[in-house]
Design a protein around this motif. Structure first.
Motif, short mmCIF file in Angstrom:
data_model
loop_
_atom_site.label_atom_id
_atom_site.label_comp_id
_atom_site.label_asym_id
_atom_site.label_seq_id
_atom_site.Cartn_x
_atom_site.Cartn_y
_atom_site.Cartn_z
N LEU A 5 0.84 -1.19 0.00
CA LEU A 5 0.00 0.00 0.00
C LEU A 5 0.88 1.25 0.00
N ALA A 6 0.36 2.30 -0.59
CA ALA A 6 1.03 3.59 -0.53
C ALA A 6 0.91 4.12 0.90
N PRO A 7 1.84 4.97 1.34
CA PRO A 7 1.78 5.49 2.71
C PRO A 7 0.42 6.05 3.14
N PRO A 8 -0.29 6.82 2.30
CA PRO A 8 -1.60 7.31 2.76
C PRO A 8 -2.60 6.18 3.02
N GLN A 9 -2.54 5.13 2.21
CA GLN A 9 -3.43 4.00 2.42
C GLN A 9 -3.06 3.23 3.68
N ARG A 10 -1.76 3.08 3.94
CA ARG A 10 -1.32 2.41 5.18
C ARG A 10 -1.79 3.20 6.39
N ARG A 11 -1.66 4.53 6.32
CA ARG A 11 -2.13 5.36 7.44
C ARG A 11 -3.62 5.19 7.66
N ALA A 12 -4.39 5.09 6.58
CA ALA A 12 -5.84 4.89 6.71
C ALA A 12 -6.15 3.56 7.39
N ASN A 52 4.84 1.78 9.29
CA ASN A 52 6.17 1.57 8.68
C ASN A 52 6.25 0.25 7.93
N ARG A 53 5.29 -0.62 8.14
CA ARG A 53 5.36 -1.96 7.54
C ARG A 53 4.87 -1.94 6.10
N ARG A 54 5.58 -2.63 5.25
CA ARG A 54 5.20 -2.71 3.83
C ARG A 54 4.19 -3.82 3.57
N ASP A 55 3.95 -4.69 4.56
CA ASP A 55 3.03 -5.81 4.35
C ASP A 55 1.65 -5.58 4.99
N VAL A 56 1.33 -4.34 5.34
CA VAL A 56 0.01 -4.01 5.88
C VAL A 56 -0.96 -3.86 4.71
N PHE A 57 -2.11 -4.53 4.83
CA PHE A 57 -3.14 -4.37 3.82
C PHE A 57 -4.50 -4.50 4.47
N LEU A 58 -5.54 -4.26 3.72
CA LEU A 58 -6.89 -4.27 4.25
C LEU A 58 -7.67 -5.42 3.65
N LEU A 59 -8.28 -6.21 4.52
CA LEU A 59 -9.18 -7.28 4.11
C LEU A 59 -10.38 -7.21 5.02
N GLU A 60 -11.55 -7.01 4.45
CA GLU A 60 -12.77 -6.92 5.24
C GLU A 60 -13.74 -7.99 4.79
#
Length: 70
Positions: A5-12, A52-60
């Motif tokens: 994810l791009a940094p703004p998406q990770r922050r979200a 800071n993690r590059r492996d954060v993503f969203l699954l709902e």
């Protein structure tokens, strides 16, 4: 959203988690150790911050339960 994810998406994603943990904070469902861990993961000044993690993503997933009187 799949990684990376791009940094703004990770922050979200991190802000969404912070909101959920905030709602659980005074329920007694999380131990003091759990809360300490979440505090670190959600603190942007902590080296282990999730943002800071590059492996954060969203699954709902959403569920709907339907019943009928019988």
């Amino acid at each position: 959203m799949s990684p990376p994810l791009a940094p703004p998406q990770r922050r979200a994603v991190v802000n969404g988690l912070a909101s959920r943990i905030g709602r659980l904070r005074d329920t007694g469902l999380l131990t003091p150790g759990d809360l300490h861990t979440w505090d670190r993961l959600l603190d942007s000044e902590d080296p282990v911050w999730l943002g800071n993690r590059r492996d954060v993503f969203l699954l709902e997933a959403r569920s709907v339960h339907v019943g009928r009187r019988g």
